[in-house]
Design an enzyme around this catalytic site. Structure first.
Site, PDB file in Angstrom:
ATOM      1  N   ASP A 131       0.786  -1.241   0.000  1.00 54.89           N
ATOM      2  CA  ASP A 131       0.000   0.000   0.000  1.00 54.89           C
ATOM      3  C   ASP A 131       0.814   1.285   0.000  1.00 54.89           C
ATOM      4  O   ASP A 131       0.341   2.327   0.437  1.00 54.89           O
ATOM      5  CB  ASP A 131      -0.914  -0.011   1.227  1.00 54.89           C
ATOM      6  CG  ASP A 131      -0.142  -0.311   2.517  1.00 54.89           C
ATOM      7  OD1 ASP A 131       1.085  -0.098   2.519  1.00 54.89           O
ATOM      8  OD2 ASP A 131      -0.766  -0.753   3.496  1.00 54.89           O
ATOM      9  N   GLU A 167      -0.902  -9.103  -1.127  1.00 54.16           N
ATOM     10  CA  GLU A 167      -1.450  -8.561   0.133  1.00 54.16           C
ATOM     11  C   GLU A 167      -2.632  -7.638  -0.177  1.00 54.16           C
ATOM     12  O   GLU A 167      -2.713  -6.493   0.271  1.00 54.16           O
ATOM     13  CB  GLU A 167      -0.384  -7.812   0.938  1.00 54.16           C
ATOM     14  CG  GLU A 167      -0.737  -7.627   2.406  1.00 54.16           C
ATOM     15  CD  GLU A 167       0.322  -6.850   3.187  1.00 54.16           C
ATOM     16  OE1 GLU A 167       0.368  -5.614   3.104  1.00 54.16           O
ATOM     17  OE2 GLU A 167       1.124  -7.499   3.879  1.00 54.16           O
ATOM     18  N   GLU A 199      -2.054   5.019   3.231  1.00 55.73           N
ATOM     19  CA  GLU A 199      -2.044   3.623   2.760  1.00 55.73           C
ATOM     20  C   GLU A 199      -3.429   3.076   2.474  1.00 55.73           C
ATOM     21  O   GLU A 199      -3.624   2.307   1.529  1.00 55.73           O
ATOM     22  CB  GLU A 199      -1.321   2.740   3.787  1.00 55.73           C
ATOM     23  CG  GLU A 199       0.185   2.993   3.907  1.00 55.73           C
ATOM     24  CD  GLU A 199       0.545   4.186   4.783  1.00 55.73           C
ATOM     25  OE1 GLU A 199      -0.367   4.832   5.351  1.00 55.73           O
ATOM     26  OE2 GLU A 199       1.742   4.498   4.885  1.00 55.73           O
ATOM     27  N   HIS A 227       6.574   4.640  13.040  1.00 52.53           N
ATOM     28  CA  HIS A 227       6.893   5.490  11.882  1.00 52.53           C
ATOM     29  C   HIS A 227       5.698   6.067  11.137  1.00 52.53           C
ATOM     30  O   HIS A 227       5.874   6.787  10.154  1.00 52.53           O
ATOM     31  CB  HIS A 227       7.733   4.694  10.873  1.00 52.53           C
ATOM     32  CG  HIS A 227       6.952   3.646  10.138  1.00 52.53           C
ATOM     33  ND1 HIS A 227       6.194   3.925   9.030  1.00 52.53           N
ATOM     34  CD2 HIS A 227       6.787   2.336  10.363  1.00 52.53           C
ATOM     35  CE1 HIS A 227       5.613   2.815   8.606  1.00 52.53           C
ATOM     36  NE2 HIS A 227       5.946   1.837   9.399  1.00 52.53           N
ATOM     37  N   ARG A 245       2.875   8.013   9.281  1.00 52.56           N
ATOM     38  CA  ARG A 245       2.692   9.430   8.958  1.00 52.56           C
ATOM     39  C   ARG A 245       1.545  10.068   9.752  1.00 52.56           C
ATOM     40  O   ARG A 245       1.643  11.224  10.161  1.00 52.56           O
ATOM     41  CB  ARG A 245       2.379   9.595   7.465  1.00 52.56           C
ATOM     42  CG  ARG A 245       3.589   9.921   6.618  1.00 52.56           C
ATOM     43  CD  ARG A 245       3.250   9.945   5.139  1.00 52.56           C
ATOM     44  NE  ARG A 245       4.460   9.683   4.378  1.00 52.56           N
ATOM     45  CZ  ARG A 245       5.242  10.622   3.851  1.00 52.56           C
ATOM     46  NH1 ARG A 245       4.928  11.893   3.974  1.00 52.56           N
ATOM     47  NH2 ARG A 245       6.332  10.292   3.186  1.00 52.56           N
ATOM     48  N   HIS A 262      13.341   4.356  12.671  1.00 54.62           N
ATOM     49  CA  HIS A 262      13.108   4.540  11.230  1.00 54.62           C
ATOM     50  C   HIS A 262      13.869   5.776  10.743  1.00 54.62           C
ATOM     51  O   HIS A 262      14.023   6.745  11.488  1.00 54.62           O
ATOM     52  CB  HIS A 262      11.595   4.721  11.047  1.00 54.62           C
ATOM     53  CG  HIS A 262      11.109   4.620   9.634  1.00 54.62           C
ATOM     54  ND1 HIS A 262      11.334   5.595   8.704  1.00 54.62           N
ATOM     55  CD2 HIS A 262      10.382   3.662   9.009  1.00 54.62           C
ATOM     56  CE1 HIS A 262      10.764   5.242   7.545  1.00 54.62           C
ATOM     57  NE2 HIS A 262      10.185   4.062   7.703  1.00 54.62           N
TER      58      HIS A 262
END
Ligand code: UD1
Ligand code: UDP
Length: 374
Positions: A99, A121, A135, A216, A218, A248
Site C-alpha cells: 500500500d 497482500e 495507505e 513510523h 505518517r 526509522h
C-alpha cells in the site's frame, strides 16, 4: 517451445522488499517465467538492507528517494519513471505488494498501458481513509482495478468481495511475510553471525525484559509521535525492562525520538536493523510496541504479544487471535497496557500464544502458480 511469461515486480520500501523477495526467488527458479525487478527506491538504505540479505539484484533502480520527500512529489516522479520502465520492458504482468506510494503509482502506470496488475497482500482495509494515511486509499485504488488479488486471509478476501471485486480474481494465498520469516530463520540457522550483532545490547540488558519497539506512521506525526515518546519515557522509569528501538530513517520520526528518548539508560535507540537482526529482536523481546503493519503479522506468528499504537487496524486477525491489542496513541493507555502485560502473568500468558492466521510459508509458490495460469 512455450513462451515464458514476463513478470515485472515493482517495489520501493523495506516492507515491500521483505514481502516480495520470496516471490522474486520463486519466479527466478521457475522456467515458466522471465522475471524482471524494478525498484523505485522510495527508500534507499532500508531497502538496500533487504536486497543485500535476500540477494536480489534489481534490473532497474530508479533511485527516487529524496530527504523528507512529500507524497505528491514522490507520487509524480514514481508514476513517470515507472512508466518509462514499463515502456522499455513491456511485461505481461506487473506485480506490486501492499500500500505504499510506489505500489499505487506502479499499478496506475501499468493500468495506463493496459498491463494486468497482480496485487500481493490485497484486501486489507481499516475502513478509515485517514488511518493508516495514505495507505488505506493506496490499496483501495489498486484493489479497484487489479486483475489478480492475492488476499492473505479470508477476512481480506471478504473485504474485496464486499467492494464487488470479481470473486474469480480473488485468491487466498497467505501472506508472503511468513515465507520471508521462514527463509531468514533458515539462513540464520546456517550462518548465526547474520543475527549476532545485538550481542552487546543483549549482554547489557541481560537481567531485564526487552520491549522491542518500532514507530513510523505518517498519521502519527506531531501529537501521536510525541505521545508515543512520552509513553516510552514513562515505561522506561521501570528498572526491570529495557526498550530496544531501531529508529526509522524518516527525519520526522528521528527528530522526536532523539530529542525525547536519547540518553535514557534503559532505552537503546539504534539504527534500522537488517531483517535477520530484526527477527532476532522479535525473538528476544518480551513484548512488542509498534505502529508497523508487518510487525503486527510477524509478532503473532512468533507468539509475541504486540501492542499496536494505532487507532484502527487493517490486520484484525492478530487482535481476534488475542496476540495483538490496539492501544491507540494516548500515552496513558500505552503505559497502562504495557504495565499490565509486565505485571499480570495471566494477561501476558493469554496473549503470548503463537498464532498464525497469516500463512504457512508457502504463499510465494501459490502466487507464482496463479501468475502462470491467470
Ligand atoms: C513509507 C510508506 C509507508 C510504509 C513505510 C515503511 C508511503 C507514503 N509510505 O513510509 O506506507 O509503512 O514506508 O517503512 O509510501 N528515509 C531515508 N532512508 C530510507 C528510508 C527513508 O533516509 O531508507 C527517509 C527520507 O528522508 C525519506 C523519508 O524517510 O524522504 C520518508 O520516506 P517515505 O518512503 O516517503 O515514507 P515512510 O515514512 O518511510
Ligand atoms: N523491520 C526490519 N528492521 C527494522 C524494523 C523493521 O527489518 O529495524 C522489518 C519488520 O520485520 C517488518 C517490516 O520491516 O517485516 C516492517 O516495516 P515497516 O514497519 O517499516 O513498515 P510497515 O510494515 O508498517 O509498512
Amino acid at each position: 517451445m512455450t513462451v515464458r511469461r514476463k513478470i515485472l515486480t515493482v517495489f520501493g520500501t523495506r516492507p515491500e522488499a521483505i514481502k516480495l523477495f520470496p516471490l522474486i526467488h520463486a519466479l527466478a527458479d521457475d522456467t515458466r517465467f522471465e522475471s524482471r525487478v524494478c525498484i523505485s527506491a522510495q527508500h534507499r538504505e532500508m531497502l538496500d538492507q533487504v536486497l543485500d540479505i535476500a540477494e536480489v539484484v534489481p534490473d532497474h533502480d530508479l533511485d527516487l528517494m529524496t530527504p523528507g520527500q512529500t507524497l505528491d512529489s514522490l507520487t509524480a516522479r514514481a508514476l513517470v519513471e515507472i512508466g518509462k520502465v514499463l515502456d522499455d520492458e513491456r511485461p505481461d504482468w506487473v506485480v506490486v505488494q501492499g500500500d505504499t506510494t510506489t505500489v499505487m503509482a506502479g499499478a496506475i502506470a501499468a493500468y495506463y498501458r493496459k498491463i494486468p496488475v497482480c496485487h500481493v497482500e490485497a484486501g486489507l482495509r481499516s475502513g478509515d481513509i485517514h488511518h493508516p494515511w495514505p495507505e488505506e486509499v493506496n490499496r483501495r485504488i489498486v484493489g479497484s482495478f487489479a486483475a489478480l488479488h492475492c488476499a492473505p486471509t479470508d477476512t481480506a478476501r471478504n473485504a474485496l468481495l464486499r467492494e464487488n471485486v470479481d470473486p474469480a480474481t480473488v485468491h487466498v494465498t497467505g501472506n508472503t511475510v511468513i515465507d520471508a520469516l521462514h527463509w531468514v530463520a533458515k539462513r540464520v540457522e546456517c550462518v548465526p553471525e547474520l543475527a549476532s550483532g545485538l550481542a552487546d545490547l543483549e549482554a547489557r540488558f541481560a537481567n531485564k525484559r526487552i520491549i522491542g519497539m518500532t514507530s513510523h506512521r505518517r498519521e502519527n506525526f506531531g501529537d501521536g509521535m510525541q505521545n508515543i515518546a512520552n509513553a516510552v519515557k514513562c515505561i522506561a522509569s521501570r528498572n526491570d525492562i529495557a526498550v530496544i528501538f531501531p529508529v526509522h530513517l524518516n527525519p520526522n520520526v528521528r527528530a522526536v525520538m532523539n530529542e525525547q528518548l536519547a540518553g535514557l539508560d534503559n532505552v537503546a535507540l539504534i539504527e534500522p536493523l537488517d531483517y535477520p537482526h530484526f527477527a532476532r529482536l522479535l525473538d528476544i523481546s518480551y513484548l512488542m510496541l509498534t505502529d508497523s503493519g508487518g510487525v503486527q503479522e510477524e509478532a503473532p506468528a512468533l507468539g509475541k504479544p504486540v501492542l499496536v499504537m494505532r487507532e484502527t487496524t487493517e490486520r484484525p486477525e492478530g487482535v481476534e487471535a488475542g496476540t495483538a491489542m490496539l492501544v491507540g496513541t494516548d500515552a496513558d493507555a500505552i503505559v497502562h497496557e504495557t504495565n499490565r502485560l509486565l505485571d499480570d502473568e495471566a494477561a501476558y500468558a493469554a496473549m503470548a500464544r503463537a498464532h498464525n492466521p497469516f500463512g504457512d510459508g508457502r504463499s510465494a509458490t501459490r502466487i507464482a502458480d496463479l501468475l502462470a495460469s491467470a
